[in-house]
Each structure stands twice: as structure tokens, then as C-alpha cells.
Design an enzyme around this catalytic site. Structure first.
Site, mmCIF file in Angstrom:
data_model
loop_
_atom_site.group_PDB
_atom_site.id
_atom_site.type_symbol
_atom_site.label_atom_id
_atom_site.label_comp_id
_atom_site.label_asym_id
_atom_site.label_seq_id
_atom_site.Cartn_x
_atom_site.Cartn_y
_atom_site.Cartn_z
ATOM 1 N N HIS A 27 -5.115 -5.406 -1.194
ATOM 2 C CA HIS A 27 -5.799 -5.337 -0.105
ATOM 3 C C HIS A 27 -6.855 -6.205 0.367
ATOM 4 C CE1 HIS A 27 -3.782 -1.371 -0.630
ATOM 5 N NE2 HIS A 27 -4.139 -0.975 0.674
ATOM 6 N N GLU A 59 -1.735 -3.108 -7.999
ATOM 7 C CA GLU A 59 -2.900 -3.265 -7.203
ATOM 8 C C GLU A 59 -3.280 -2.011 -6.646
ATOM 9 O OE1 GLU A 59 -3.287 -2.926 -3.541
ATOM 10 O OE2 GLU A 59 -1.640 -2.103 -3.383
ATOM 11 N N SER A 78 0.896 -1.093 -0.077
ATOM 12 C CA SER A 78 -0.066 0.076 0.131
ATOM 13 C C SER A 78 1.003 1.195 0.054
ATOM 14 C CB SER A 78 -0.937 -0.029 1.215
ATOM 15 O OG SER A 78 -2.061 1.001 1.168
#
Length: 319
Positions: free
Chosen positions: A271, A201, A105
Site C-alpha cells: 500500500h 504485505e 489488497s
């Protein structure tokens, strides 16, 4: 037994119970967990002041070095630290002592910057709260994490679209959160990687915004310099009523038409509960045929002594 030092370069630990579950599980597996002070810090939306968070990262270069530096969560904040760090010196020192940096992230910003300045190979992988501290932790994620950082060679496989054209290629494995990748484009913290296997992602981005970010990589020339693009999980990627059904499948279809490199879907990374642990910056190979993608790599940094603790289901039961 590995020593894990917690680091909090981004958001504060908003779910204290998840953080404590993660610590307990790692300790129950036999790990030494240090750096617990970061779990008590908050300044606004961040896990402490910029100076504090940067000091935590700089301290990783000082003895005694942990085996693993594990991000507690993402959010936002790592970008604010880049100008405060001597990334070249930090990367060289971490490579010398063998400390493995792990997160995803917002952590992608640090991975990009460290690789750009020092060539340090880090890990896109689980974090303390959402993964190791989940109410029901993923055995898939647990097993792949410890296997990847212990084994000299790793081979992964996942189902992809049956109509994906055959691929057989190799290159530098790199990537992470799509928004973070694009946020550092055009800066000195974005590495130039030619002939790479780029994985992406994201979370909470509607399809049209995913397409806009991918176009940024395309128009900047990043995509065409890669050997393949691996599509990870895009969680909570929902069209709005205005989108009139323009969904992620439509985005990927458009991407295939414009980018000029193989696009491989279904990579378990992002995630969500089940995720591979992927080294950022190591040589890798990719083969896609008959609806199956296979990814392998070797030569990645790993623990000095292999460590394969009990499965997460057993560990979780003891917490």
C-alpha cells in the site's frame, strides 16, 4: 491499444477525483477505458450490491473481453462474492480470452479463489484510484506495470538486508495481502501451493498483529511448504505504547527463528506508491546475495501486443 474494464469488487470509490484522474491518465496513454458505471455505485461501504459486483465479474467471461480488468480500489467486500461466482468457469474463460486481472489488497481474495478453483494466473499490481489516480503518480509503478504485462520475461531487483543468507531457489510466485491470505485459510478458496515463493504485505496493522497473522500461516503449515517468504511493505505498522518497542523488526526476527524458510525483506509491493506488478501463480526464480534480491519469471499471461505508453509523468502533465 489495450481496453481496460474497471471492476469494483470491494469498497465504493470514496475519492471520486482520484478515480477520474486515473481514467484520464489511462486514456491519455492511449487506453480505452470502459465500465465507468462502477464509479457511480455505492451500497453501504460497498461499490454496489453483492449481486451487482458479482455480475460485473461474471460478465468478464462474456464477449467482447477486455484486455485488462482493473480493480478501482480495495477495502472489503470481495469475500462476499466468492459463493456467488462460478470460479472454475470464469477462470477457464479468462484464460482462453487472455483478460488480465489486476489489483491488490482485498483483491487478494479473488486471486486466491480463482487460482484454487481454476489455476488462473492474475496480477498483484496497481489499482485505479490510489495508483493511477494519485496526485503524484509513481513512474516506478507505471513503468513496471506496463513492462511486466508486455514482456515474455521479467527480471526484478531490490536491496535487502546485507545479512540475509544467500538464496538460490525457484517456485510458484503467489501471495498478496496478509490479512486476506489468513482470512481464507481452511476454506476451499485457499490454494495449496507447495514449493512456492510467497509474498506478503499489509496496511494499518500494528506489529503484534502482523506477527499473529504470520503465526497463523506458520502453525497451519503454509510457511514450511514454501521455498522463501518475501516481505513487502507493511504501511502504517506502528507499535502502540503497550508494545514497549516491539516493532516490525522484532516480528521479522522472530519469524526467521521459527519458520524454517528464507525470509527476504524489502520487496517493493504493498500500500505504497512504488510497487512491482507480480503475477500470482506463475513459475519464478529467486536469487539473494550480497544484499541484493533478484526475482525473475516467464510464461506469465500478457497483452497480445506489447504496449509501452508514455511515462506517467508526461501522461499526468496532460491530464
Amino acid at each position: 491499444m489495450p481496453t481496460i474494464r474497471l471492476i469494483a469488487p470491494s469498497g465504493y470509490p470514496h475519492d471520486a477525483q482520484a478515480m477520474q484522474r486515473g481514467v484520464k491518465r489511462l486514456r491519455a496513454a492511449g487506453c480505452t477505458v470502459e465500465g465507468l458505471a462502477v464509479l457511480e455505485r455505492q451500497e453501504g461501504r460497498f461499490a454496489g450490491a453483492d449481486a451487482e459486483r458479482a455480475a460485473d465479474l461474471a460478465a468478464l467471461a462474456e464477449p467482447p473481453a477486455p484486455d485488462i480488468a482493473l480493480a478501482i480500489r480495495g477495502g472489503y467486500g470481495a469475500t462476499r462474492l466468492l459463493e456467488r461466482l462460478d470460479l472454475s468457469a470464469l477462470g477457464r474463460r479468462l484464460a482462453e480470452v487472455g483478460t488480465l486481472l489486476v489489483g491488490h489488497s482485498d483483491f487478494t481474495a479473488l486471486q486466491l479463489a480463482l487460482y484454487a478453483r481454476s489455476g488462473l494466473v492474475t496480477y498483484a499490481g496497481p489499482m485505479l484510484g490510489a495508483d493511477f489516480g494519485a496526485q503524484t503518480p509513481s513512474p516506478f509503478t507505471w513503468t513496471h506495470f506496463w513492462a511486466t504485462i508486455s514482456q515474455p520475461e521479467v527480471a526484478l531487483a531490490w536491496p535487502t538486508r546485507a545479512d540475509t543468507p544467500p538464496v538460490r531457489t525457484e517456485g510458484t510466485l503467489w501471495g498478496g495481502n496478509l490479512a486476506m491470505l489468513c482470512s481464507l485459510l481452511g476454506t476451499d478458496y485457499f490454494p495449496r501451493i507447495d514449493g512456492g515463493l510467497l509474498f506478503v504485505e499489509d496496511v494499518g496493522e500494528p506489529p503484534y498483529r502482523v506477527e499473529r497473522l504470520l503465526y497463523q500461516l506458520h502453525l497451519s503449515g503454509v510457511l514450511r511448504r514454501q521455498r522463501a517468504l518475501l516481505i513487502g511493505r507493511f504501511s502504517n505498522c506502528r507499535p502502540t505504547p503497550y508494545d514497549a518497542g516491539y516493532d516490525l523488526d522484532a516480528v521479522i526476527g522472530q519469524l526467521r527463528r521459527i519458520c524454517g524458510v528464507p525470509v527476504v525483506e524489502g520487496l517493493p509491493f504493498g500500500h505504497e506508491a512504488d510497487k512491482f506488478t507480480l503475477p500470482f501463480g506463475t513459475p519464478a526464480w529467486l536469487v539473494v546475495e550480497d544484499g541484493t534480491a533478484r526475482l525473475g519469471f516467464a510464461g506469465h499471461p500478457r497483452l497480445a501486443s506489447p504496449w509501452r505508453p508514455e511515462p506517467v509523468g508526461i501522461v499526468a502533465a496532460r491530464c
